[in-house]
Structures are given as structure tokens and as C-alpha cells.
Design a protein around this motif. Structure first.
Motif, PDB file in Angstrom:
ATOM      1  N   HIS A   9       0.866  -1.193   0.000  1.00 35.99           N
ATOM      2  CA  HIS A   9       0.000   0.000   0.000  1.00 35.99           C
ATOM      3  C   HIS A   9       0.896   1.235   0.000  1.00 35.99           C
ATOM      4  N   CYS A  10       1.202   1.763  -1.196  1.00 36.14           N
ATOM      5  CA  CYS A  10       2.167   2.850  -1.353  1.00 36.14           C
ATOM      6  C   CYS A  10       1.627   3.941  -2.277  1.00 36.14           C
ATOM      7  N   SER A  15      -0.480  10.855  -6.721  1.00 32.35           N
ATOM      8  CA  SER A  15      -1.757  11.064  -6.020  1.00 32.35           C
ATOM      9  C   SER A  15      -1.479  11.982  -4.834  1.00 32.35           C
ATOM     10  N   ASP A  16      -1.539  11.481  -3.615  1.00 31.78           N
ATOM     11  CA  ASP A  16      -1.367  12.377  -2.465  1.00 31.78           C
ATOM     12  C   ASP A  16      -0.116  12.085  -1.659  1.00 31.78           C
ATOM     13  N   GLY A  17       0.865  11.397  -2.261  1.00 30.09           N
ATOM     14  CA  GLY A  17       2.123  11.130  -1.579  1.00 30.09           C
ATOM     15  C   GLY A  17       3.165  12.195  -1.860  1.00 30.09           C
ATOM     16  N   ASP A  18       4.251  12.144  -1.107  1.00 33.94           N
ATOM     17  CA  ASP A  18       5.374  13.062  -1.314  1.00 33.94           C
ATOM     18  C   ASP A  18       6.511  12.417  -2.097  1.00 33.94           C
ATOM     19  N   ALA A  37       3.895  -2.675  -3.727  1.00 32.96           N
ATOM     20  CA  ALA A  37       2.781  -2.472  -4.650  1.00 32.96           C
ATOM     21  C   ALA A  37       2.525  -0.978  -4.749  1.00 32.96           C
ATOM     22  N   LEU A  38       2.540  -0.468  -5.960  1.00 28.94           N
ATOM     23  CA  LEU A  38       2.225   0.931  -6.213  1.00 28.94           C
ATOM     24  C   LEU A  38       0.711   1.076  -6.255  1.00 28.94           C
ATOM     25  N   HIS A 173       3.005   7.187   2.307  1.00 26.52           N
ATOM     26  CA  HIS A 173       2.926   8.410   1.506  1.00 26.52           C
ATOM     27  C   HIS A 173       4.235   9.197   1.488  1.00 26.52           C
ATOM     28  N   ARG A 174       5.013   9.039   2.550  1.00 19.61           N
ATOM     29  CA  ARG A 174       6.202   9.884   2.732  1.00 19.61           C
ATOM     30  C   ARG A 174       7.058   9.290   3.831  1.00 19.61           C
TER      31      ARG A 174
END
Length: 318
Positions: A9-10, A15-18, A37-38, A173-174
Motif C-alpha cells: 500500500h504505497c 496522487s497524495d504522496g510526497d 505495490a504501487l 505516503h512519505r
């Protein structure tokens, strides 16, 4: 069989990750993950920027709707998530399964709006055979209300005769600023090194072990046959085998007071068949028909009792 550490879960800046896609893979390699997994929200646009020489990967997507989030890994074609509503989810997941995807329920009890719109699972699933796994630990292995409820949901579905694996989702996300006991999902494969195809097949077969760190191995032996996660053993006499490498990923868990205490082999309705030392052991058992069997590794986080790893089930045939 060998266990490979993964994060399923990455997110990236698509999307909304850094993370830039390559930065995500470098962070995964630093965390000694064999595969990721992207799962960006509603897009696969970052997939072309990943480099398998840095870290293995499965291309996926996190369906992000007002009624729940769903992890869709691999598969061919396009299934439209935009018109997914509570009463047509079975039609959607049937198409995803036909196209070869692994389908997972993400954080079913996450706080909803305004924290995360649609993050709580509200789809009216009737065809659970179209769902491959449930994310029973989210973000950390702390015994939060969210994690406890997700675990109970998974067990309830198993008790009802459904077959689903279990995973952990860091929901990465970061680089996190807040320390927490984060873990991984081990994927059980008969291979020296993982490939995306083999990992996807193993996830769909229910060969997963969410863990804060320890590698947890579980099998059932009957006569000359040894059954592994996701497989069907036979009703009757059996030897249950379990072992744990308690030092695995220990260096990522400093400061949380992680202590492993015991392994419990459980079956339907929470019945404990065997209690074993944290390092593992074996014992005799009488398997019932139409049942499931899991191994739980218990211990403490900062002095608090906590479930620290659990295997997906081994089943018995009807």
C-alpha cells in the motif's frame, strides 16, 4: 518456502504522496523490502517511472470512492471505479477477478470524513469470493480500535466460511515524522527471489503474513504431505508446525519495547488449539472439516499486549 518482506500500500506524488516513484523505491530498498505495490489513488500514471533494479514492484491502484477504498493489484484492462456504489461492488470485483487482479479491502475501519473521505468500508459485499484479502493492520501495529475492528471483521468472515488472506498496509505516503511500530507483509513463495507475477499469484492464493517484524512460518503435516498457507489440509489427525525468526527486521523496531511472548494456533470462533513458545514448536491436533487454522504471534508493545504477527489461514476441505 521462503518469506519475502513487502509493502502492498504505497503512494507517490501522482496522487497524495510526497515520494517521487524512484524515491519510493529507494526508501523501500532502505527498509529491506523485496517488493512493493504501487497503489496511488485512482491512477497508475507513476508505473512507467519505476525501476525494477531498485526494488521489485507490482503495479496497482487504490480505488478511492465515497464508500470505501479498495486495493487492486495487477490485472489487465480497465474497470471503472467512478461509478462504484455499495450495491454494484460484486459486479466490479467479478470483472477485476476475471482480469487477474488481486483485490483487497483497505483499512475498513479508518476514520471517515473529514479525516479521509470514504475511507471507511461501506460496500455491500455479497460475493466475498471476489475479495482476496483484508488489510487488518493499518499504518502501525499498535492495538488501535481501527486495527482491532479490522481483525474481528476478518475472523468473522473466516468463521462464515469465506476464504481471505490478511495483510498490513503502511499506507506509505512519505518518510514519516512520527515514530511508530510499522511492519510489513511477508509473502510466502517457493523461490529464491521474488517476481511481480509470483508475488501476485501468492497474494491471490492467500500466502501472506502481516508482521511487525518477525518471520512467522506455519504448516500442517499429514502423512507425507505438508500443507502451507492458503492450501487445503484434510480433516483428521495432523501435526502442526510453527516457527518464528524473532530477530527479523528487529533493527527497524528500536524504541518500541517489542517483546514476543507466545504463538497461538487458532481455529474457528477463536478456539486455541495449541500454545507454543514465541520461537515456535510443534504439536498434534485433530482437524475438523470445513475449518480454518491460523498462527498468531503475541507479545507486547511498550508494555501493552498486542498481536504482532498472524498468518493467513490453512483450510480443511469440506
Amino acid at each position: 518456502m521462503k518469506l519475502f518482506a513487502s509493502e502492498l500500500h504505497c503512494h507517490t506524488v501522482h496522487s497524495d504522496g510526497d515520494f517521487l516513484p524512484g524515491e519510493l523505491q529507494k526508501a523501500a530498498a532502505k527498509n529491506e523490502l523485496a517488493i512493493i505495490a504501487l497503489t496511488d489513488h485512482n491512477t497508475k500514471s507513476a508505473a512507467g517511472q519505476l525501476d525494477e533494479s531498485i526494488c521489485g514492484f507490482i503495479t496497482g491502484i487504490e480505488w478511492t470512492t465515497y464508500f470505501g477504498h479498495m486495493l487492486v493489484l495487477g490485472g489487465s484492462g480497465f474497470t471503472d471505479w467512478r461509478d462504484a456504489v455499495p450495491d454494484n461492488i460484486d459486479e466490479k470485483t467479478a470483472v477485476l477477478q476475471k482480469n487477474g487482479a488481486a483485490v483487497g479491502v483497505a483499512h475498513p475501519f479508518q476514520l471517515g470524513s473529514p479525516m479521509c473521505t470514504g475511507g471507511r468500508w461501506q460496500f455491500n459485499v455479497k460475493s466475498w469470493e471476489n475479495i482476496d484479502y483484508i488489510e487488518i493492520f493499518h499504518e502501525s501495529f499498535l492495538p488501535t480500535q481501527e486495527n482491532t475492528k479490522a481483525y474481528k471483521l476478518w475472523l468473522k468472515l473466516l468463521d462464515s466460511g469465506h476464504r481471505l488472506g490478511a495483510t498490513y498496509g503502511r499506507d506509505w505516503h512519505r518518510i514519516e515524522k512520527t515514530a511508530a511500530p510499522r511492519g510489513c507483509t511477508y509473502i510466502e513463495m517457493c523461490a529464491e527471489s521474488p517476481t511481480a507475477a509470483a508475488a501476485l499469484s501468492a497474494i491471490k492464493a492467500g500466502r501472506t503474513v502481516p508482521s511487525v517484524g518477525a518471520e512467522l512460518f506455519f504448516s500442517i503435516v499429514q502423512n507425507s504431505n505438508e500443507y502451507h498457507l492458503g492450501q487445503n489440509a484434510q480433516p483428521g489427525a495432523a501435526v502442526i508446525k510453527c516457527s518464528a525468526n524473532l530477530e527479523s527486521r528487529r533493527k527497524f523496531l528500536h524504541g518500541f519495547g517489542i517483546k514476543y511472548s507466545e504463538i497461538k494456533i487458532k481455529t474457528n470462533r477463536g478456539k486455541t488449539l495449541l500454545s507454543l513458545p514465541a520461537g515456535g514448536g510443534s504439536g498434534n491436533a485433530l482437524l475438523m472439516s470445513n475449518s480454518y487454522y491460523i498462527a498468531e504471534l503475541w507479545g507486547k508493545i511498550a508494555g501493552q499486549n498486542a498481536l504482532l504477527a498472524v498468518t493467513s489461514p490453512i483450510y480443511t476441505a469440506d
